[in-house]
Write a protein that holds these residues in place. Structure first.
Motif, PDB file in Angstrom:
ATOM      1  N   UNK A 153       0.842  -1.206   0.000  1.00 36.09           N
ATOM      2  CA  UNK A 153       0.000   0.000   0.000  1.00 36.09           C
ATOM      3  C   UNK A 153       0.872   1.249   0.000  1.00 36.09           C
ATOM      4  N   UNK A 154       1.942   1.263   0.791  1.00 28.97           N
ATOM      5  CA  UNK A 154       2.841   2.414   0.803  1.00 28.97           C
ATOM      6  C   UNK A 154       3.509   2.615  -0.545  1.00 28.97           C
ATOM      7  N   UNK A 155       3.841   1.512  -1.208  1.00 29.60           N
ATOM      8  CA  UNK A 155       4.460   1.595  -2.528  1.00 29.60           C
ATOM      9  C   UNK A 155       3.513   2.266  -3.530  1.00 29.60           C
ATOM     10  N   UNK A 156       2.245   1.882  -3.505  1.00 27.99           N
ATOM     11  CA  UNK A 156       1.274   2.472  -4.422  1.00 27.99           C
ATOM     12  C   UNK A 156       1.009   3.936  -4.079  1.00 27.99           C
ATOM     13  N   UNK A 157       0.920   4.247  -2.790  1.00 23.36           N
ATOM     14  CA  UNK A 157       0.683   5.638  -2.394  1.00 23.36           C
ATOM     15  C   UNK A 157       1.873   6.532  -2.709  1.00 23.36           C
ATOM     16  N   UNK A 158       3.076   5.960  -2.690  1.00 22.99           N
ATOM     17  CA  UNK A 158       4.244   6.728  -3.113  1.00 22.99           C
ATOM     18  C   UNK A 158       4.100   7.102  -4.585  1.00 22.99           C
ATOM     19  N   UNK A 159       3.643   6.176  -5.405  1.00 25.44           N
ATOM     20  CA  UNK A 159       3.420   6.469  -6.818  1.00 25.44           C
ATOM     21  C   UNK A 159       2.379   7.557  -7.014  1.00 25.44           C
ATOM     22  N   UNK A 160       1.309   7.507  -6.245  1.00 25.82           N
ATOM     23  CA  UNK A 160       0.264   8.534  -6.344  1.00 25.82           C
ATOM     24  C   UNK A 160       0.829   9.901  -5.955  1.00 25.82           C
ATOM     25  N   UNK A 161       1.578   9.949  -4.867  1.00 25.78           N
ATOM     26  CA  UNK A 161       2.165  11.211  -4.415  1.00 25.78           C
ATOM     27  C   UNK A 161       3.100  11.790  -5.458  1.00 25.78           C
ATOM     28  N   UNK A 162       3.936  10.946  -6.032  1.00 24.92           N
ATOM     29  CA  UNK A 162       4.882  11.421  -7.042  1.00 24.92           C
ATOM     30  C   UNK A 162       4.166  11.857  -8.319  1.00 24.92           C
ATOM     31  N   UNK A 163       3.137  11.149  -8.722  1.00 26.88           N
ATOM     32  CA  UNK A 163       2.411  11.513  -9.940  1.00 26.88           C
ATOM     33  C   UNK A 163       1.669  12.842  -9.778  1.00 26.88           C
ATOM     34  N   UNK A 164       1.040  13.033  -8.630  1.00 21.27           N
ATOM     35  CA  UNK A 164       0.348  14.303  -8.393  1.00 21.27           C
ATOM     36  C   UNK A 164       1.349  15.453  -8.334  1.00 21.27           C
ATOM     37  N   UNK A 165       2.488  15.223  -7.681  1.00 22.23           N
ATOM     38  CA  UNK A 165       3.519  16.267  -7.607  1.00 22.23           C
ATOM     39  C   UNK A 165       4.080  16.583  -8.983  1.00 22.23           C
ATOM     40  N   UNK A 166       4.366  15.557  -9.778  1.00 19.11           N
ATOM     41  CA  UNK A 166       4.900  15.773 -11.122  1.00 19.11           C
ATOM     42  C   UNK A 166       3.894  16.513 -11.992  1.00 19.11           C
ATOM     43  N   UNK A 167       2.615  16.183 -11.868  1.00 18.98           N
ATOM     44  CA  UNK A 167       1.590  16.875 -12.655  1.00 18.98           C
ATOM     45  C   UNK A 167       1.466  18.337 -12.235  1.00 18.98           C
ATOM     46  N   UNK A 168       1.527  18.577 -10.940  1.00 24.96           N
ATOM     47  CA  UNK A 168       1.410  19.959 -10.462  1.00 24.96           C
ATOM     48  C   UNK A 168       2.592  20.801 -10.938  1.00 24.96           C
TER      49      UNK A 168
END
Length: 186
Positions: free
Chosen positions: A5-20
């Motif tokens: 779960x932490x691995x997937x949430x890390x991906x979400x955090x990085x994707x949202x940051x990269x998009x922003x």
């Protein structure tokens, strides 16, 4: 070794940051595009739909390469006390600058060269990763276990194999027990 779960949430955090970051730069340099029939916007909408579809397929047990089937093949972790991180360690693992750059650079180049909407491409990936995190949370709660991803030296497995452990670490082994004796209450 990292919790699924932490691995997937890390991906979400990085994707949202990269998009922003990408959207700030691309829309700042090229301006906010019109909402007409722009191929870049249509491509991003297609990718959102495709990632939602892929996330839903991962939740179906009858699909051959779904996450649910992969979770079923998880094996127990031999030494859970050796790999369970502290509670504060999960916060450290949600940020990874190399992964952020991996998501940011291609989408930013595409946004500056092709269409500013391409800066939002990592958000499409975030949708699928968020769905996988929710699926992992559901599996963990349903089975009362923690799902791990990675390798342990003492327990070599196939690549991509998942491990599971109890929510609470087992009793301490003989070499990790506190041998100082009883402590005085304060």
């Amino acid at each position: 070794m990292r919790r699924y779960v932490n691995h997937q949430l890390m991906g979400v955090t990085m994707a949202v940051s990269a998009s922003a970051i990408g959207a700030l730069v691309a829309f700042g340099v090229r301006g906010i595009p019109e909402v007409d029939d722009d191929y870049g916007r249509q491509f991003i909408q297609f990718m959102f739909g495709f990632c939602v579809f892929a996330g839903l397929l991962g939740a179906l047990p009858f699909v051959k390469h779904s996450e649910v089937r992969t979770f079923r093949t998880a094996v127990p972790l031999n030494e859970p006390a050796a790999v369970l991180p502290a509670d504060h360690a999960a916060n450290r693992h949600l940020l990874d600058s190399r992964f952020l750059l991996l998501l940011l650079v291609p989408s930013l180049i595409a946004a500056l060269v092709w269409s500013p909407w391409a800066a939002l491409f990592p958000l499409a990936l975030a949708v699928e990763w968020l769905m996988r995190a929710c699926l992992g949370i559901y599996w963990e709660r349903r089975h009362g276990l923690l799902l791990w991803r990675g390798a342990v030296k003492e327990q070599p497995l196939d690549r991509g194999q998942f491990l599971y452990s109890s929510r609470r670490p087992g009793p301490p082994s003989a070499d990790t027990r506190d041998t100082r004796g009883p402590q005085d209450p304060v």
